[in-house]
Design an enzyme around this catalytic site. Structure first.
Site, PDB file in Angstrom:
ATOM      1  N   ARG A 105       0.833  -1.185   0.000  1.00 61.36           N
ATOM      2  CA  ARG A 105       0.000   0.000   0.000  1.00 61.36           C
ATOM      3  C   ARG A 105       0.880   1.252   0.000  1.00 61.36           C
ATOM      4  O   ARG A 105       1.686   1.444   0.899  1.00 61.36           O
ATOM      5  CB  ARG A 105      -0.917  -0.010   1.230  1.00 61.36           C
ATOM      6  CG  ARG A 105      -1.986   1.067   1.164  1.00 61.36           C
ATOM      7  CD  ARG A 105      -3.089   0.798   2.134  1.00 61.36           C
ATOM      8  NE  ARG A 105      -2.678   1.015   3.511  1.00 61.36           N
ATOM      9  CZ  ARG A 105      -3.500   1.395   4.472  1.00 61.36           C
ATOM     10  NH1 ARG A 105      -4.778   1.551   4.214  1.00 61.36           N
ATOM     11  NH2 ARG A 105      -3.066   1.572   5.687  1.00 61.36           N
ATOM     12  N   THR A 109      -0.872   7.641  -1.286  1.00 59.56           N
ATOM     13  CA  THR A 109      -2.146   7.530  -2.023  1.00 59.56           C
ATOM     14  C   THR A 109      -3.066   6.482  -1.402  1.00 59.56           C
ATOM     15  O   THR A 109      -4.249   6.446  -1.706  1.00 59.56           O
ATOM     16  CB  THR A 109      -1.885   7.118  -3.484  1.00 59.56           C
ATOM     17  OG1 THR A 109      -1.306   5.798  -3.466  1.00 59.56           O
ATOM     18  CG2 THR A 109      -0.937   8.082  -4.165  1.00 59.56           C
ATOM     19  N   ASP A 201      -3.183  -8.166  12.561  1.00 65.70           N
ATOM     20  CA  ASP A 201      -2.517  -8.305  11.268  1.00 65.70           C
ATOM     21  C   ASP A 201      -2.250  -9.789  11.016  1.00 65.70           C
ATOM     22  O   ASP A 201      -1.451 -10.414  11.728  1.00 65.70           O
ATOM     23  CB  ASP A 201      -1.205  -7.511  11.272  1.00 65.70           C
ATOM     24  CG  ASP A 201      -0.557  -7.517   9.893  1.00 65.70           C
ATOM     25  OD1 ASP A 201      -0.479  -6.436   9.278  1.00 65.70           O
ATOM     26  OD2 ASP A 201      -0.140  -8.608   9.427  1.00 65.70           O
ATOM     27  N   ASP A 204       1.459 -10.775  10.372  1.00 65.56           N
ATOM     28  CA  ASP A 204       2.281 -10.716  11.592  1.00 65.56           C
ATOM     29  C   ASP A 204       1.952 -11.874  12.520  1.00 65.56           C
ATOM     30  O   ASP A 204       2.849 -12.472  13.128  1.00 65.56           O
ATOM     31  CB  ASP A 204       2.040  -9.391  12.336  1.00 65.56           C
ATOM     32  CG  ASP A 204       2.782  -8.238  11.692  1.00 65.56           C
ATOM     33  OD1 ASP A 204       3.715  -8.493  10.903  1.00 65.56           O
ATOM     34  OD2 ASP A 204       2.428  -7.078  11.970  1.00 65.56           O
TER      35      ASP A 204
HETATM   36  N1  URA Z   1      -5.052  -7.005   7.009  1.00 65.50           N
HETATM   37  C1  URA Z   1      -4.866  -7.666   8.171  1.00 65.50           C
HETATM   38  O1  URA Z   1      -3.960  -8.473   8.310  1.00 65.50           O
HETATM   39  N2  URA Z   1      -5.703  -7.402   9.201  1.00 65.50           N
HETATM   40  C2  URA Z   1      -6.716  -6.528   9.108  1.00 65.50           C
HETATM   41  O2  URA Z   1      -7.457  -6.351  10.071  1.00 65.50           O
HETATM   42  C3  URA Z   1      -6.894  -5.838   7.877  1.00 65.50           C
HETATM   43  C4  URA Z   1      -6.050  -6.114   6.841  1.00 65.50           C
END
Ligand code: URA
Length: 210
Positions: A105, A109, A201, A204
């Protein structure tokens, strides 16, 4: 697959998902649970897969029996978290062809930028299942499906673990022909684009990078 959104609310899926959401769940358990859930989600997303009859002999007689045409299927992992779902589906359908799409990302932008794309040939003749555990804003999912369509794919399904209403709406607007299969639809996205209540995430938590 006729409906745009399929919610897999099977007790086994929901039970495992609850453990994955818990912030106390370890990286090792999270990865193991994702693999187990992906087996169960694969069952749903692989309905109506292309089949072929093969001639076999049972102990009693010869018969033409159905088998999955693995070569007619392509799985595409949206990096990096998609790999958690991919590995589980490959346990069940090892003959599937596999592609990868990498998007990051742009912080200014907020739009997805492609940094990697490697897809199997002949996508136009395959059912293509794109996998990413989290359908959040939908920006990267829409961009990944754009790429698949540019490469010729015409029969695409999208498999995730958690979806936000915002991401579902974005996908429906951009790609109404792509059915979505998910284990849960959560409440909303926060200002950082995270699914709430979500599980954090996914990358992660899978790889222990935070
Ligand atoms: N990507 C993720 O890993 N977790 C989220 O909550 C949103 C996007």
């Amino acid at each position: 697959m006729s409906q745009h959104l399929t919610l897999v609310d099977h007790p086994l899926v929901q039970h495992k998902l609850t453990i994955m959401r818990d912030k106390e769940t370890s990286t090792k358990s999270f990865r193991q649970l994702l693999r187990e859930i992906s087996h169960l989600l694969a069952y749903e997303v692989s309905r109506n897969l292309p089949m072929t009859d093969v001639r076999i002999e049972t102990p009693l007689e010869a018969m033409d029996a159905p088998m999955i045409e693995g070569k007619k299927l392509a799985l595409v992992s949206i990096l990096r978290a998609g790999n958690g779902l991919l590995d589980g589906i490959l346990d069940l359908i090892p003959a599937a062809r596999v592609g990868f799409v990498g998007l990051y990302r742009d912080e200014e932008t907020l739009q997805p930028v492609q940094y990697y794309c490697k897809l199997p040939e002949g996508l136009e003749d395959r059912l293509v299942i794109a996998v990413d555990p989290m359908l959040a804003t939908g920006n990267s999912s829409v961009a990944a499906i754009d790429l698949l369509k540019e490469a010729g794919a015409a029969n695409i399904r999208f498999l995730c673990l958690l979806a936000a209403p915002e991401g579902i709406a974005r996908m429906k607007e951009a790609h109404p022909d792509v059915p979505i299969v998910t284990a849960a639809v959560d409440d909303h996205l926060n200002e950082m684009g995270y699914i709430v209540p979500g599980l954090g995430d996914a990358g992660d938590r899978m790889y222990g990078t935070k």
